[in-house]
Design an enzyme around this catalytic site. Structure first.
Site, short mmCIF file in Angstrom:
data_model
loop_
_atom_site.label_atom_id
_atom_site.label_comp_id
_atom_site.label_asym_id
_atom_site.label_seq_id
_atom_site.Cartn_x
_atom_site.Cartn_y
_atom_site.Cartn_z
N ASP A 1 3.84 7.02 -6.95
CA ASP A 1 5.24 6.56 -6.35
C ASP A 1 6.35 7.06 -7.30
O ASP A 1 7.41 6.81 -6.73
CB ASP A 1 4.92 5.42 -5.79
CG ASP A 1 4.11 5.16 -4.77
OD1 ASP A 1 4.05 5.96 -4.00
OD2 ASP A 1 3.16 4.21 -4.60
N HIS B 1 0.88 -1.26 0.10
CA HIS B 1 0.28 -0.06 0.00
C HIS B 1 0.84 1.42 0.12
O HIS B 1 0.84 2.02 -0.85
CB HIS B 1 -0.84 -0.06 1.22
CG HIS B 1 -2.03 0.92 1.51
ND1 HIS B 1 -2.30 1.80 0.18
CD2 HIS B 1 -2.97 0.95 2.28
CE1 HIS B 1 -3.36 2.70 0.66
NE2 HIS B 1 -3.62 2.09 1.78
N HIS C 1 -1.13 0.57 -11.89
CA HIS C 1 -2.13 0.53 -10.79
C HIS C 1 -3.32 -0.18 -10.92
O HIS C 1 -3.70 -0.45 -12.25
CB HIS C 1 -2.45 2.27 -10.89
CG HIS C 1 -3.02 2.76 -9.63
ND1 HIS C 1 -4.32 2.57 -9.23
CD2 HIS C 1 -2.46 3.47 -8.50
CE1 HIS C 1 -4.54 3.13 -8.16
NE2 HIS C 1 -3.23 3.40 -7.61
N1 COA Z 1 6.16 -3.55 -14.39
C1 COA Z 1 6.05 -4.49 -15.30
N2 COA Z 1 4.74 -5.24 -15.58
C2 COA Z 1 3.90 -4.98 -14.87
C3 COA Z 1 3.87 -3.86 -14.08
C4 COA Z 1 4.90 -3.14 -13.61
N3 COA Z 1 5.04 -2.16 -12.83
N4 COA Z 1 2.53 -3.93 -13.45
C5 COA Z 1 1.81 -4.76 -13.98
N5 COA Z 1 2.51 -5.53 -14.87
C6 COA Z 1 1.83 -6.52 -15.73
C7 COA Z 1 1.80 -7.73 -15.07
O1 COA Z 1 2.89 -8.53 -15.11
C8 COA Z 1 0.63 -8.35 -15.94
O2 COA Z 1 1.10 -9.01 -17.03
P1 COA Z 1 0.51 -10.01 -17.68
O3 COA Z 1 -0.85 -9.52 -18.09
O4 COA Z 1 1.47 -10.50 -18.93
O5 COA Z 1 0.46 -11.17 -16.78
C9 COA Z 1 -0.29 -7.17 -16.35
O6 COA Z 1 0.97 -6.08 -16.47
C10 COA Z 1 -1.32 -6.71 -15.43
O7 COA Z 1 -0.86 -6.42 -14.11
P2 COA Z 1 -1.63 -7.06 -12.74
O8 COA Z 1 -0.58 -7.55 -11.79
O9 COA Z 1 -2.71 -7.84 -13.12
O10 COA Z 1 -2.16 -5.64 -12.35
P3 COA Z 1 -2.80 -5.25 -10.77
O11 COA Z 1 -3.95 -4.29 -11.10
O12 COA Z 1 -3.24 -6.38 -10.15
O13 COA Z 1 -1.34 -4.45 -10.19
C11 COA Z 1 -0.04 -3.14 -9.22
C12 COA Z 1 -1.26 -3.37 -9.61
C13 COA Z 1 0.19 -1.68 -8.81
C14 COA Z 1 0.13 -3.93 -7.82
C15 COA Z 1 1.19 -3.35 -10.28
O14 COA Z 1 1.02 -2.44 -11.35
C16 COA Z 1 2.52 -3.19 -9.71
O15 COA Z 1 3.13 -4.25 -8.78
N6 COA Z 1 3.29 -2.14 -9.96
C17 COA Z 1 4.59 -1.79 -9.36
C18 COA Z 1 4.53 -1.60 -7.83
C19 COA Z 1 3.98 -0.22 -7.64
O16 COA Z 1 4.31 0.95 -8.20
N7 COA Z 1 2.94 0.11 -6.89
C20 COA Z 1 2.37 1.32 -6.33
C21 COA Z 1 1.16 1.53 -6.68
S1 COA Z 1 0.34 3.04 -6.37
#
Ligand code: COA
Length: 464
Positions: A399, A302, A343
């Site tokens: 972030d 988070h 996100h």
């Molecule tokens: N870098 C590379 N690939 C990413 C990515 C990232 N930061 N975020 C998502 N993806 C990819 C996933 O691997 C997935 O690929 P696929 O379809 O080939 O399996 C696809 O994009 C969808 O991602 P998913 O994990 O289902 O999205 P989510 O909505 O569950 O996750 C986050 C959202 C924020 C958790 C995720 O984007 C993430 O981990 N980002 C990095 C951490 C971050 O910056 N967090 C702060 C959020 S404010």
């Protein structure tokens, strides 16, 4: 000392604003559908029966599914929705997000306009009361917040008891919880005057607790609030002041931190806001509930991603390594992520990230440029033209640049989430007020799908 007075100076919350009629953003309302067309027909193939349930604000009521049964003694149909991916837990008029378009609005005001023209205290009032304050209301609110910044000396002593290397979020969370024992009247959550009073106290005292936690971690004496300074100016003074009689606040850094607090002030039903609402639905006092919200924010999924961005940028090292890093992320099949990208809600540029990017330039003029910025900008440029990121709608989130600013301002990484918590306190409290005034709300109590063993008899230990 004025901060211990129990008299509530004014009652800003306008109960009429808590009426929860049709939200403005309902697509059904925009399409002008009649009430009779706003229904859903469900056919239960187990029984052949059909049920018609009303659709209101693009939702059906989960309780309407309960009448769908195979036998009269059945419990009725439920929905299974771990992590609430598709469940609205409340009706709200506070924050609107359109993740596809990259829109964030507080009470209808675009975040970009608030970041440019407003102040954190004005936004805190707006989130709480639903309207921008008049000049008189803002002055009055600012005056009351300013005069509640001091902590009881025993709270200071309590903080002195933490280990020298205690995590500042742990200190913040437990100290805010401990405040509940200092203000027993906070238990009167159904009294709007008490709610107003403790809302002011919490907004006022968060920076003081946060600053004391920081001074504790570096072994410096705590600095008492300076009520002649602004909300953020005073916070900076409590963080940085040494032997000088008065701390000289840099106006650029003061404004930058104020804007960062605005950007983090609310984000509708995220994990910590959901925690705030769930805990306080039991009529728990706001200090204990807010302490729970801080605990939720403490989790790395988070509040902790901006620290991970810095680690990643350091690992990349120079802009020449950016293409290879991006390639590694793409080939890692989701194992390696571009931190600060993507996100759950935004499938477009996070509007807060745009504001923060602009803010970074102003901050770096004062602090000197964070050398990691060049790598960040190059990373963003390459990722935004790469099919992998474009197809998955992965854009910089809040972030991506905020950690660079915090670091340039001299904050250690484990303190970033504390700064987030100070801003988010305004949103947690606004959501709490809305919940208390919402006649639909009751104590939060989800259902479960029980898959454990059927009834069986106890076996004494010697027979197992
Ligand atoms: N870098 C590379 N690939 C990413 C990515 C990232 N930061 N975020 C998502 N993806 C990819 C996933 O691997 C997935 O690929 P696929 O379809 O080939 O399996 C696809 O994009 C969808 O991602 P998913 O994990 O289902 O999205 P989510 O909505 O569950 O996750 C986050 C959202 C924020 C958790 C995720 O984007 C993430 O981990 N980002 C990095 C951490 C971050 O910056 N967090 C702060 C959020 S404010």
């Amino acid at each position: 000392m004025p901060f211990l007075r129990s008299r509530t100076p004014f009652l800003p919350w306008n109960p009429t604003l808590a009426g929860l009629e049709f939200p403005f953003h309902s697509s059904a309302a925009r399409k002008g559908k009649t009430m009779s067309e706003n229904t859903l027909t469900i056919r239960d193939n187990r029984t052949g029966k059909e049920y018609v349930v009303p659709v209101e604000n693009d939702t059906i009521k989960a309780m309407d599914l309960r009448k769908i049964k195979v036998n009269p003694e059945d419990f009725g149909l439920m929905t299974y929705d771990p992590a609430f991916l598709n469940t609205a837990s409340c009706k709200s008029k506070i924050t609107f997000i359109d993740g596809d378009k990259g829109i964030l609005e507080y009470r209808g005001y675009p975040i970009e306009q608030l970041a440019e023209k407003s102040s954190f205290l004005e936004v805190a009032w707006l989130l709480w009361n639903g309207e921008l304050p008049t000049k008189g209301e803002l002055d009055e609110f600012t005056r009351h917040v300013t005069h509640h910044t001091y902590l009881h000396e025993n709270i200071k002593k309590l903080m002195e008891g933490f280990r020298h290397d205690a995590h500042p979020m742990g200190m913040l969370q437990s100290t805010v919880g401990a405040l509940s024992t200092f203000y027993p009247s906070a238990k009167q959550v159904n009294d709007p005057r008490q709610r107003a009073h403790h809302t002011i106290r919490l907004i006022a005292k968060m920076p003081t607790i946060a600053a004391f936690a920081y001074r504790h971690s570096i072994g410096f004496p705590y600095v008492y609030p300076d009520n002649e300074l602004s909300y953020v100016g005073n916070f900076l003074s409590m963080l940085r002041k040494m032997s000088e009689p008065k701390y000289k606040v840099n106006p650029v850094l003061e404004r930058a931190l104020d804007v960062l607090f605005i950007l983090h002030a609310d984000h509708e039903q995220n994990c910590s806001t959901n925690a705030m609402r769930a805990i306080s639905s039991a009529q728990t006092d706001p200090y204990s509930s807010l302490s729970g919200a801080i605990s939720a924010l403490y989790g790395p999924l988070h509040g902790g991603a901006n620290e991970a961005v810095l680690t990643m940028l350091r690992e990349i090292g120079t802009i020449n390594n950016v293409p290879a890093f991006v390639k590694e992320v793409k080939e890692g099949q989701g194992e390696k992520k571009l931190m600060g990208f993507g996100h759950r809600v935004y499938k477009n540029y996070d509007p807060r990230a745009k504001v923060i990017k602009g803010l970074a330039d102003q901050v770096f003029e004062v602090t000197g440029k964070n050398p990691l910025l060049t790598i960040a900008v190059e990373l963003e440029r390459i990722a935004l033209q790469d099919d992998y990121f474009v197809k998955r709608k992965l854009y910089p989130n809040v972030d991506f640049y905020s950690g660079l600013i915090y670091e340039a301002m001299g904050f250690p990484p484990d303190y970033f989430t504390v700064l987030f918590a100070i801003g988010r306190t305004a949103g947690w409290l606004a959501q709490w007020h809305e919940m208390v005034n919402d006649p639909d709300q009751k104590i939060a109590r989800p259902r479960q799908v029980f898959l454990g063993p059927a009834r069986r008899d106890y076996v004494p230990v010697e027979k197992r």
